[in-house]
Scaffold this active site. Structure first.
Site, PDB file in Angstrom:
ATOM      1  N   ASP A 113       0.818  -1.210   0.000  1.00  0.00           N
ATOM      2  CA  ASP A 113       0.000   0.000   0.000  1.00  0.00           C
ATOM      3  C   ASP A 113       0.851   1.259   0.000  1.00  0.00           C
ATOM      4  O   ASP A 113       2.020   1.251   0.361  1.00  0.00           O
ATOM      5  CB  ASP A 113      -0.906   0.014   1.229  1.00  0.00           C
ATOM      6  CG  ASP A 113      -0.123  -0.007   2.542  1.00  0.00           C
ATOM      7  OD1 ASP A 113       0.855  -0.767   2.617  1.00  0.00           O
ATOM      8  OD2 ASP A 113      -0.476   0.729   3.477  1.00  0.00           O
ATOM      9  N   GLU A 114       0.223   2.349  -0.377  1.00  0.00           N
ATOM     10  CA  GLU A 114       0.763   3.702  -0.226  1.00  0.00           C
ATOM     11  C   GLU A 114       2.213   3.833  -0.718  1.00  0.00           C
ATOM     12  O   GLU A 114       3.086   4.321  -0.023  1.00  0.00           O
ATOM     13  CB  GLU A 114       0.658   4.137   1.234  1.00  0.00           C
ATOM     14  CG  GLU A 114      -0.775   4.240   1.708  1.00  0.00           C
ATOM     15  CD  GLU A 114      -0.918   4.682   3.141  1.00  0.00           C
ATOM     16  OE1 GLU A 114      -1.950   5.302   3.465  1.00  0.00           O
ATOM     17  OE2 GLU A 114       0.013   4.425   3.936  1.00  0.00           O
TER      18      GLU A 114
END
Length: 890
Positions: A557-558
């Protein structure tokens, strides 16, 4: 390409390092002997220590209301104004010092010319005297006013452990910025934070914000409908079973003599944990106990299914697996009145709604002890949860010993004031300058194997997670330290074997936590050498524990715009046999390659939904798990449906209802982050309808308490391609998972405070499908507060269900948590004064309330007692020992 890293190794000798106990013994500290570096104003170690002991610092929010002072950017202006007040008890004219501290929100600008505040990395900032600094005068207060973004809504945003440094001297923690512990609640308090008091300036995000501060009168109104009815808890089991039939409500079976268990063909070790829990609440295994038989259930359809029969002279549990027998025993513990040790004669037929019933714990941001994890596993088993997602590596820490890569724990498991990061990571999250603090640490191989065995004995699967390619700063810096060490030894081949960063990469980016160096370089083969090595070593530990590794969470993620200016990535994109033709495909390439690497080892890959959405499904293994952390109020159902429709195991992890690092109530004194919710209490979690995500728009509001709409009809892009739509009729979700992220969670007690009793509601929604859940509309629908799918009959059924659950928690479950020494959150009470009389209530009926007037003695509350203002109220824990936070009645 590694010249800069070699230079950094040479520079180590010139860097002030304050790791571990080296700087706590000032008489032997090498820095304190470097008299030639002391500045002309005679900043000595003794003077620095005196400043640290006496400098008073107050962190003060002025306003969140945007105005002309906000920096202009895209969209509406958003900023807050805050101040740091410094009151010195010594005269100081020197400018050759700096104060390091954690500033959780980015700074736009500093008012005046006396000080500068600069970001070092992540949340670590540095305050330094500027051209206009006139010196400190004893007793004088100097204010540093600054603007930050976007807003500051919680007192816990102000992190502790500011420290002062000067060249050649050991850092000194500023005592006034250290945390204290409230002796009555056991919770952390921040004496250096000026209390938030203004609902408009301190607790609104903007003019549209309609969320009410949860003051005593607001809580009183919220709790008003929940009746105090102990009878509702008498034969209640949490999580709720599919069917419970009371055979004789007047006949109670007394278990004071204990249980005499006939295990038949069941291994006693498989249910020992469940029997231990019964023993904790007073029901022991004895020869004189009630006969309890464990018998086969040939008709079981799903894992964990069981049937429980309690009659006047014996107890029988029927199951087809160890989990079923354990859950049957857990249901006996749930039925037991902890004060009388009696149960009614009942028949229970039960099975779980979801196979995946999980809890995620982040031990990377701030470390948490092995004992916390073991205690958590006990309670997960008690409430029939079966997956522990253990998040052990992120930007702020690496928490698992890996054979052959000692730097991961020698460097990556601790934070201290070593600006070169040869011996530790930079301080973050208010960790301070020294490494010997409880927020630092790691699990040894033996620790992890013990956790695995303990979990397995409770029918719980441990899912290890080392976040990558973003959120990987701890690994990156550890491997850079390894590189420098091996290069200094002349072993270039070994130095490069597990390197994770391209030193010539000049990409400018900022992660969501404001790091510019936290993403693995996915174009280097050494990155995949590292991943392969780590996974193999973790798999070996699982094998030693007798628990094969078959699910591994890569995070994914991210990932924050890295690699664009990496020479290695430019070369890779220009010439590779992996099918990568542009920089935009590198993120997908990494996840797909890592997932295949895992699949080749017989391990299923899991990741967070945003990263998984970038993959090309045709390049992914057939089996994959995605944790859906998209906010329902922002259309989060769309990605959940997309990824479930791919055939992936979609595990619902919605932030506004399943992130337990968020505040329980809308109060700036409550612990937690708040980017998706500021009031995630147990009743809200109970209300969750996981089988119909968009339908929650009929009962919930967004973070500003505003209604929202969830469109679950087919959505197409400009070319006519379907980009989102309803679930396929043959598709469902794999389960749900609660999350505890630990940026604001520094101690084990605070971790338990944030998790409990919300975990009980998590278990309720993961195990039991309520009658009041809105049926899913497979042809699509639009949901809002007027759409009408959630009928008044359903709403009343939900309210009635909550009344039972709330009374069960208040009357039985919290006392059981007390007996297990779990530091659950004792709720804040609701209270109002009407005609000079006090009326108070609590979210969990059965808990006692106390009040006092004008700072007098605490007295037991009785409804309608006459009082003289001002009045304070608080709730007492079920065992009568701990106290909840005190509220002033308004």
């Amino acid at each position: 390409m590694q010249i800069k890293l070699i230079v950094a190794a040479v520079a180590l000798a010139l860097t002030t390092s304050a790791c571990s106990k080296q700087v706590t013994e000032e008489s032997t500290s090498p820095q304190s002997k470097t008299s030639q570096l002391v500045n002309s104003n005679e900043l000595t170690q003794d003077l620095l220590k005196k400043i640290g002991q006496t400098l008073d610092i107050q962190y003060r929010l002025i306003t969140n209301i945007p105005g002309e002072h906000c920096d202009k950017g895209e969209g509406e202006p958003r900023c807050f104004v805050a101040a740091i007040d410094l009151t010195s008890q010594v005269d100081l004219n020197s400018k050759d010092w700096a104060i390091y501290y954690s500033q959780m929100r980015p700074i736009q600008s500093v008012v005046g010319d006396e000080f500068t505040i600069t970001q070092v990395q992540g949340d670590l900032h540095k305050i330094e005297p500027a051209a206009g600094f006139k010196g400190f005068k004893k007793g004088e207060t100097i204010t540093i006013e600054f603007r930050g973004e976007p807003w500051l809504l919680s007192e816990t945003d102000a992190m502790p452990n500011y420290y002062i440094v000067a060249q050649g001297l050991a850092p000194v923690v500023i005592a006034s910025t250290q945390l204290e512990v409230d002796p009555e609640t056991g919770m952390e308090v921040r004496p250096y934070v000026t209390a938030f008091t203004d609902s408009e300036a301190h607790y609104k995000r903007r003019e549209t914000d309609k969320l009410e501060w949860a003051k005593s009168h607001v809580l009183y109104r919220n709790n008003l409908d929940t009746p105090v009815d102990v009878a509702l808890a008498e034969n209640s089991i949490l999580p709720t079973p599919n069917k419970l039939i009371i055979k004789d409500s007047k006949q109670a079976l007394n278990l004071k003599s204990g249980l005499k268990v006939d295990f038949k063909d069941v291994d006693p070790a498989a249910v020992d944990a469940a029997l231990q829990r019964l023993a904790r609440i007073g029901v022991l295994q004895t020869e004189q106990g009630v006969k309890t038989e464990l018998l086969p259930l040939s008709s079981a359809q799903v894992a964990g299914e069981y049937r429980l029969d309690i009659s006047a002279d014996k107890i029988q549990i029927f199951a087809a697996d160890d989990a079923g027998f354990s859950y049957g025993l857990a249901s006996i513990a749930a039925l037991v009145n902890p004060k009388t040790l009696t149960v009614s004669e009942v028949t229970v037929e039960d099975a779980p709604r979801y196979d995946f019933r999980g809890m995620h714990v982040d031990v990377s941001r701030n470390f948490h002890s092995k004992q916390l994890i073991l205690d958590l596993l006990d309670q997960m088993a008690a409430y029939k949860l079966n997956k522990l997602h253990l998040h052990m590596a992120d930007d702020e820490g690496w928490r698992l010993e890996i054979n052959g890569l000692p730097e991961l724990t020698e460097v990556g498991s601790k934070r201290c004031h070593d600006l070169n990061e040869d011996t530790c990571l930079l301080p973050q999250l208010g960790s301070g300058p020294f490494s010997d603090t409880k927020v630092n640490g790691y699990y040894s191989k033996a620790d992890y194997i013990e956790i695995l065995k303990y979990a397995n004995d409770r029918q719980i699967q441990v899912i290890p997670s080392m976040d990558m390619p973003g959120h990987s700063r701890a690994a990156i810096k550890s491997m850079e330290a390894r590189y420098r060490k091996l290069m200094a030894q002349g072993d270039q081949e070994a130095a490069n074997e597990f390197l994770l960063s391209d030193n010539e990469d000049e990409t400018v980016y900022s992660s969501i936590q404001y790091y510019n160096d936290n993403t693995l370089n996915v174009c280097m083969e050494s990155t995949f050498n590292f991943i392969d090595k780590v996974i193999d070593e973790i798999a070996i530990m699982h094998k030693e524990a007798g628990v094969p590794l078959n699910l591994y969470h890569i995070g994914a993620d991210e990932t924050a715009g890295a690699w664009i200016e990496s020479p290695l990535c430019k070369a890779f994109v220009a010439n590779n046999d992996k099918g990568v033709t542009s920089m935009d495909e590198l993120g997908a390439y990494f996840i797909e390659r890592t997932a295949k690497l895992l699949a080749d080892k017989g391990i299923e890959a899991a990741g967070w939904s945003d990263g998984m959405s970038h993959t090309r499904p045709e390049n992914m293994p057939a089996k994959a798990q995605s944790n859906i952390w998209d906010v329902v109020a922002h259309g989060g159902h769309k990605r959940a449906h997309q990824q479930a429709n791919l055939g992936w195991h979609a595990v619902l992890s919605q932030p506004e209802v399943l992130y337990f690092d968020f505040p329980y109530e809308a109060d700036p004194k409550e612990h937690g982050y708040y980017w998706a919710s500021r009031n995630t209490n147990s009743q809200k979690i109970h209300s969750f309808m996981p089988g119909n995500l968009p339908a929650n728009a009929e009962q919930w509001t967004d973070i500003e308490n505003l209604p929202f709409e969830a469109d679950d009809t087919v959505q197409k892009d400009e070319s006519g391609k379907v980009i989102s739509g309803p679930l396929k009729e043959s598709i469902g979700f794999a389960g749900i998972q609660g999350q505890l992220w630990s940026e604001t969670v520094r101690s084990d007690d605070v971790a338990e405070y944030m998790m409990f009793p919300r975990i009980i509601m998590l278990a309720e929604r993961a195990w039991h499908k309520p009658s009041w859940e809105v049926p899913y509309q497979y042809k699509g629908a639009v949901y809002n507060q007027q759409s009408g799918f959630f009928t008044e009959e359903m709403r009343q059924a939900q309210r009635d269900d909550w009344y039972r659950v709330a009374n069960t928690v208040g009357s039985k479950e919290l006392l059981k948590l007390d007996k297990a020494d779990i530091a659950y959150r004792v709720p804040t009470p609701g209270a109002v004064i009407k005609d000079g009389k006090l009326f108070a209530n609590v979210i969990f009926p059965g808990l006692d309330i106390e009040y006092r007037t004008a700072g007098g003695n605490w007295l037991a509350y009785e409804a309608g007692v006459a009082v003289t203002e001002p009045v304070e109220v608080r709730v007492i824990a079920a065992d009568g020992k701990r106290k909840g936070r005190t509220l002033v009645v308004e």
